[in-house]
Design an enzyme around this catalytic site. Sequence first.
Site, PDB file in Angstrom:
ATOM      1  CB  SER A  39     -49.111  28.627  16.238  1.00  0.00           C
ATOM      2  OG  SER A  39     -49.412  27.457  15.558  1.00  0.00           O
ATOM      3  CB  THR A  97     -48.832  28.959  22.607  1.00  0.00           C
ATOM      4  OG1 THR A  97     -50.201  29.033  22.313  1.00  0.00           O
ATOM      5  CG2 THR A  97     -48.351  30.172  23.371  1.00  0.00           C
ATOM      6  CB  THR A 143     -50.404  32.195  20.861  1.00  0.00           C
ATOM      7  OG1 THR A 143     -50.948  31.185  20.016  1.00  0.00           O
ATOM      8  CG2 THR A 143     -51.555  32.848  21.620  1.00  0.00           C
ATOM      9  NE  ARG A 179     -59.573  31.038  21.863  1.00  0.00           N
ATOM     10  CZ  ARG A 179     -58.339  30.580  21.992  1.00  0.00           C
ATOM     11  NH1 ARG A 179     -57.327  31.241  21.500  1.00  0.00           N
ATOM     12  NH2 ARG A 179     -58.106  29.436  22.598  1.00  0.00           N
ATOM     13  CB  VAL A 180     -58.832  36.564  24.756  1.00  0.00           C
ATOM     14  CG1 VAL A 180     -57.566  36.532  25.595  1.00  0.00           C
ATOM     15  CG2 VAL A 180     -58.968  37.918  24.048  1.00  0.00           C
ATOM     16  N   GLY A 181     -57.366  33.564  24.241  1.00  0.00           N
ATOM     17  CA  GLY A 181     -57.026  32.278  24.854  1.00  0.00           C
ATOM     18  C   GLY A 181     -56.301  32.455  26.182  1.00  0.00           C
ATOM     19  CG  ASP A 182     -53.626  29.312  27.251  1.00  0.00           C
ATOM     20  OD1 ASP A 182     -53.865  29.474  26.040  1.00  0.00           O
ATOM     21  OD2 ASP A 182     -52.688  28.613  27.661  1.00  0.00           O
ATOM     22  CB  THR A 205     -48.289  25.187  24.190  1.00  0.00           C
ATOM     23  OG1 THR A 205     -48.727  25.202  22.828  1.00  0.00           O
ATOM     24  CG2 THR A 205     -47.681  23.822  24.480  1.00  0.00           C
ATOM     25  N   GLY A 206     -51.379  24.681  23.895  1.00  0.00           N
ATOM     26  CA  GLY A 206     -52.506  23.787  23.663  1.00  0.00           C
ATOM     27  C   GLY A 206     -53.802  24.576  23.627  1.00  0.00           C
ATOM     28  N   GLY A 240     -56.345  26.725  24.802  1.00  0.00           N
ATOM     29  CA  GLY A 240     -56.382  27.695  25.883  1.00  0.00           C
ATOM     30  C   GLY A 240     -57.599  27.588  26.776  1.00  0.00           C
TER      31      GLY A 240
END
Length: 336
Positions: free
Chosen positions: A86, A186, A204, A214-217, A237-238, A240
Amino acid sequence: MLTNRRSFLKQSTVITVGTAAVGPSKLSIGENKKMPKVVEPVIVSTWPFGKASNDEALRILTMGGSGLDAIEKGIWITENDLGNGSVGAGGIPNAEGVVQLDACIMSGPGHRAGSVAAIEGVRHPISAARKVMEKTKHVMLVGTGAKAFALKEGLETAQMPIESRRQEWLKWKSNQEKNAAKNHDTIALILLAPDGHFYGGCSTSGWAYKLNGRVGDSPIIGGGLYVDDDVGAAGATGLGENVMRYCGSFQVVSFMQRGASPVEACMETVKAIARKDPKGADLSINFIAVDKQGRYGAAGSAEGFSYSVTTTTFSKVLSAAALSSKDIGPVGGNRN
Ligand code: GLY
């Protein structure tokens, strides 16, 4: 650990701020007014794997490193762990077989931030984020621009995906319909440093087999991480998508600003999101937090989230508070 504590005590007068999850802060201020006052550090990170990063962060602080050094080098430990699917070069690639990494860093002093998103082939995205913060007028660089900048700054490259991840991706690709995407975990690392200031970082590889780009949080300031030097720090974490739509880490700090303890602030944020979101409690989101008194805490939308806490006297993994569906109450109007 005792050696570390002794080393802090030797360096200066120590202000001990609470090292318990709850309870009032405790100040023991030494006599020698000429000595610089040093706050005992509190280091908090997501997941059990964060403990090794915490320990490294404490080592860096004990050697006299800055809070930012501790965040960066602490996160290096997880980024270097190729067994971690991850984070870093060992991360699971996107749907096209390419590992795209996200990271950010924040400094309480100066309210500074740096971030990279969808960066490819750079071993330590957290270092790229720090370089963005320290060497540019910007906060965030993405994709090829982020990579070019990192290389220009002399950051190390790495081959990714590693072979075992590539083999897994090939299997996933040939059988996508039947293969559920794997979880992703993350590292968010936040700390109250000996200088009395807050620092944080997040790194992450994001959602396994995500869409290209794709971009997460995690690289989003206020999403995967937020630091307010007057209040505290929080990280996430989790999933995003369920954090970034709600400025999750910002909300946690905001709850602390209004008087909540870290664990209350994390839980209130999870509840606030669960009440509003069409998914209800099925969110896969988790938060960690530390406040000015050195109190720490964490909460998740389900059982099973654990986090790591390190001070000069202990380093341990703890279970986070978990949302119960009865905690949510009536769900907001936009559920469908
Ligand atoms: N929380 C990491 C991600 O969703 O990418």
